[in-house]
Write an enzyme that holds these catalytic residues in place. Structure first.
Site, PDB file in Angstrom:
ATOM      1  CE1 TYR A 183      -3.351   2.907   0.597  1.00 26.10           C
ATOM      2  CE2 TYR A 183      -1.874   3.551   2.379  1.00 26.10           C
ATOM      3  CZ  TYR A 183      -2.936   3.838   1.526  1.00 26.10           C
ATOM      4  OH  TYR A 183      -3.558   5.050   1.602  1.00 26.10           O
ATOM      5  CE1 TYR A 197     -17.330  32.978  46.736  1.00 27.23           C
ATOM      6  CE2 TYR A 197     -18.472  31.959  44.888  1.00 27.23           C
ATOM      7  CZ  TYR A 197     -18.348  32.183  46.260  1.00 27.23           C
ATOM      8  OH  TYR A 197     -19.237  31.611  47.119  1.00 27.23           O
ATOM      9  CG  ASN A 208      -0.412   9.386   5.946  1.00 27.35           C
ATOM     10  OD1 ASN A 208      -1.169   9.794   6.807  1.00 27.35           O
ATOM     11  ND2 ASN A 208      -0.612   8.255   5.285  1.00 27.35           N
ATOM     12  NE  ARG A 254     -13.610  34.471  49.255  1.00 29.31           N
ATOM     13  CZ  ARG A 254     -14.835  34.083  49.604  1.00 29.31           C
ATOM     14  NH1 ARG A 254     -15.010  32.895  50.180  1.00 29.31           N
ATOM     15  NH2 ARG A 254     -15.883  34.839  49.374  1.00 29.31           N
ATOM     16  CD  GLU A 306      -8.912   8.978   4.271  1.00 28.39           C
ATOM     17  OE1 GLU A 306      -9.404  10.122   4.262  1.00 28.39           O
ATOM     18  OE2 GLU A 306      -7.946   8.640   3.575  1.00 28.39           O
ATOM     19  CG  PHE A 354      -3.184   8.116   9.582  1.00 29.24           C
ATOM     20  CD1 PHE A 354      -4.533   8.304   9.800  1.00 29.24           C
ATOM     21  CD2 PHE A 354      -2.758   6.889   9.081  1.00 29.24           C
ATOM     22  CE1 PHE A 354      -5.457   7.304   9.526  1.00 29.24           C
ATOM     23  CE2 PHE A 354      -3.671   5.878   8.804  1.00 29.24           C
ATOM     24  CZ  PHE A 354      -5.032   6.092   9.023  1.00 29.24           C
ATOM     25  CG  HIS A 362      -3.957  14.214  -1.462  1.00 24.39           C
ATOM     26  ND1 HIS A 362      -4.346  13.580  -2.617  1.00 24.39           N
ATOM     27  CD2 HIS A 362      -4.161  13.309  -0.462  1.00 24.39           C
ATOM     28  CE1 HIS A 362      -4.761  12.357  -2.338  1.00 24.39           C
ATOM     29  NE2 HIS A 362      -4.663  12.163  -1.026  1.00 24.39           N
TER      30      HIS A 362
END
Length: 668
Positions: free
Chosen positions: A178, A409, A321, A412, A543, A458, A208
């Site tokens: 792959y 507050y 990646n 404090r 994905e 990834f 991409h």
């Protein structure tokens, strides 16, 4: 106007030549005499541009053409009569705008102010040696600022070579693996012929590179590139040593590709931004350097004596990646969060002084009964800054015997509220530091086992969750600060003039500064919605769960910036409150903080333009100057008042200066 650019280069015979970008073309103009004028350069370029155009490019007469010349760096105007020697440096770039044209669609103007890596930039003399195992968030931010260049350790180089040898063997033996000899994602079962493996990797990067939005700043792009180099240096990605060295050379020259900030879903890694990063290194798309500003990547590389990388099998995948976009922005977020959290304690202590609060709530015995590290640390800081017996405060003495028993507050409970912020930051930083030195590629290349293994490193869920948590945590510093600003500005709560100004009505004082703080806190409430609770299936359901970590990182940075700005307003207001308590003085460390503020912003006598004052104090906080003036007193208190037999706190974070030296930084 349409824009052109010009770069200076030198041929092998020493004659300078100028590469000029006019509209959509680049032209080389040789120059024998650099005492020639900018006008000469423009006309010579225009002659070459019109020569091959059937209609002369719409330019009727070159010498009648009106133009504006600017240096890309800072957009400074150049006079047509200036000589090249006087106004341009080697490898400088110039934008040429022809009157009557429109802006070229492929030109990205340099935006003044986005970067400290400007024309005054000098290449650093110090190096950080990367091995993929020991980089920290602090290191990464400093690399982004241009404080260091990069080299690989010999051990890292050995691992990279062995990893690459396995990839070469796989290709030679025609194995189906792959990402090396197959397509990607949904196309993982498509086997690619060996003759097209280079094209496969190039197509991957180009397709991409689909991000949108404004580019990352040069500092953040340096961080992104440095972090990718560090991950590749681990030796589990199959990158070749030649390609990795080319990336390092580009980093050291600050040749930084155009990387849009939007487009990643955080699994399979930050594909879009890392693809843009790789695309520029391939000599495609846009690129920026301190000398050139924005220009075509191939020309920026050429002007710096660099060549575009040529991808080998698996290298495109190795470059894109991983979680480096999320992690590099996250590193900046945690570093800035840590810095502002320390300074928030100092600012709140000053506000407590102005509002005549009590220090009893910071008693160490109270906090020993609830021993969260952050809470104990913050209470100690308050005592170190407000301890009347050690550095007497005339303001505190003035109300020592008042009938007030306890404070609101927002004063404090600072140890409890600020404390958990510090612990949250420590947690987020531990996740980011681990991620910085993690191999996040796929498939992973195990040279010692002689195999590649597909996995899910990834996936950006770890840094995404940590940064969502960081945003939620650090926001509380702004939330409680805005309430203290309200108390400072409200005369019924402060015993000070309304909005901290005399002649109220004629003057509005801090009225709208408080509104600004409130608006930033309100924005943060929306930004603190965690992005990592969302997931959208992508890549044809391959994905099918993603982290949305890119947005987690970007909004965490925005939240931190808002926190810095709100605290800048509080610091301004607290110092203004001091003016109404004079001639009384506060403790020595807080007087030092007051003096620092007054070194850049004068007291508010009557209304004036306020934004520059807020920005000036914001800059003090960014540079950690408020912390630096108070830090010696905090450390002195720890030394003098905390017996060794009774440690003050098992603190989760260090008071060590961020700039402290480390062994891995070498000077050459």
């Amino acid at each position: 106007m349409r824009n052109g650019q010009c770069s200076i280069a030198f041929s092998q015979y020493g004659m300078p030549r100028y590469t000029v970008h006019i509209r959509d073309e680049w032209l080389t103009v040789p120059c024998r005499d650099t005492s020639s004028s900018i006008q000469w350069l423009a006309y010579e370029a225009l002659k070459r541009y019109t020569k091959n155009k059937p209609d002369n490019g719409g330019i009727k007469a070159v010498k009648d053409t009106r133009f504006v010349a600017r240096r890309c760096q800072g957009q400074g105007l150049l006079d047509a009569d200036d000589t090249i020697d006087d106004v341009l440096e080697d490898n400088d770039f110039v934008e040429l705008s022809i009157e009557g044209d429109t802006m070229a669609t492929d030109f990205t103007p340099y935006q003044p102010g986005v970067s400290h890596l400007t024309a005054v930039y000098r290449e650093p003399e110090d190096y950080i040696f990367l091995d993929g195992n020991s980089l920290t968030a602090t290191d990464l931010v400093n690399l982004g600022k241009g404080m260091y260049n990069i080299k690989l350790t010999p051990d890292a180089e050995t691992k990279v070579v062995k990893s690459r040898e396995l990839i070469d063997t796989i290709v030679k033996e025609n194995k189906v693996v792959y990402g090396i000899t197959t397509g990607f994602g949904k196309f993982a079962r498509t086997v690619i012929p060996v003759s097209k493996l280079k094209e496969l990797q190039e197509n991957l990067v180009r397709s991409h590179s689909a991000g949108v939005g404004s580019p990352l700043s040069p500092e953040r792009t340096r961080m992104l590139l440095a972090l990718r180099i560090n991950v590749l240096a681990k030796g589990y990605s199959g990158i070749s040593l030649d390609t990795l060295h080319a990336m390092i050379q580009a980093f050291n020259a600050s040749c930084l590709p155009f990387v849009p900030e939007k487009g990643t879903v955080g699994a399979s890694g930050d594909l879009a931004p890392l693809s843009h990063l790789a695309l520029g290194l391939m000599g495609e798309g846009k690129m920026w350097s301190p000398k050139s500003g924005w220009a075509d990547a191939k020309y920026v590389l050429e002007a710096h004596g660099l060549k575009p990388i040529s991808l080998k099998p698996k290298e495109g995948l190795a470059l894109i990646n991983g979680t480096q976009m999320i992690t590099s922005l996250g590193a900046e977020a945690v570093e800035r969060a840590e810095s502002i959290a320390r300074q928030a304690d100092i600012i709140a202590a000053l506000t407590l002084e102005v509002l005549k609060g009590t220090t009893k709530a910071f008693d160490s015995d109270i906090h020993a009964l609830r021993p969260h590290p952050g809470q104990i640390e913050v209470a100690m800081r308050f005592r170190s800054l407000l301890e009347s017996d050690h550095r007497p405060s005339e303001i505190a003495e003035s109300h020592r015997f008042c009938d007030r028993v306890q404070d609101a507050y927002t004063m404090r409970c600072c140890p409890q509220v600020h404390g958990v912020v510090n612990d949250t930051i420590a947690f987020a930083k531990s996740i980011i530091n681990t991620e910085i030195n993690s191999a996040t590629d796929n498939p992973m290349v195990f040279a010692e086992r002689g195999e590649t293994i597909s996995g899910g490193n990834f996936h950006g869920e770890y840094p995404a969750k940590a940064l969502d948590f960081l945003a939620i945590g650090v926001h509380e510093l702004a939330s409680i600060s805005e309430r203290r600003i309200e108390r400072l500005c409200n005369p019924s709560l402060s015993e000070l003039p309304a909005f901290l100004v005399n002649e109220g009505g004629l003057n509005s004082g801090f009225m709208i500064a408080h509104c600004t703080a409130a608006s930033l806190v309100s924005e943060n409430k929306v930004l603190c919605h965690p992005s990592s609770v969302d997931s959208l299936s992508t890549s044809a359901a391959t994905e099918d769960h993603v982290s949305m970590g890119g947005w987690a990182a970007r909004k965490a940075l925005r939240v931190v910036e808002h926190v810095e700005q709100v605290l800048a307003i509080e610091l301004l207001a607290a110092c203004q409150g001091i003016e109404f308590l004079r001639p009384l003085r506060t403790t020595t460390p807080l007087e030092k903080v007051y003096d620092l503020v007054r070194s850049v912003v004068k007291p508010w006598i009557k209304d004036r333009f306020m934004s520059p004052d807020i920005e000036a104090i914001h800059r003090l906080l960014l540079d950690q100057k408020v912390w630096k003036v108070a830090q010696p007193y905090i450390e002195m208190y720890q030394t003098e008042y905390i017996p060794e037999s009774r440690p003050e706190s098992p603190t989760a974070f260090s008071l060590e200066s961020p700039a402290s030296p480390r062994k891995r930084v070498r000077h050459e």
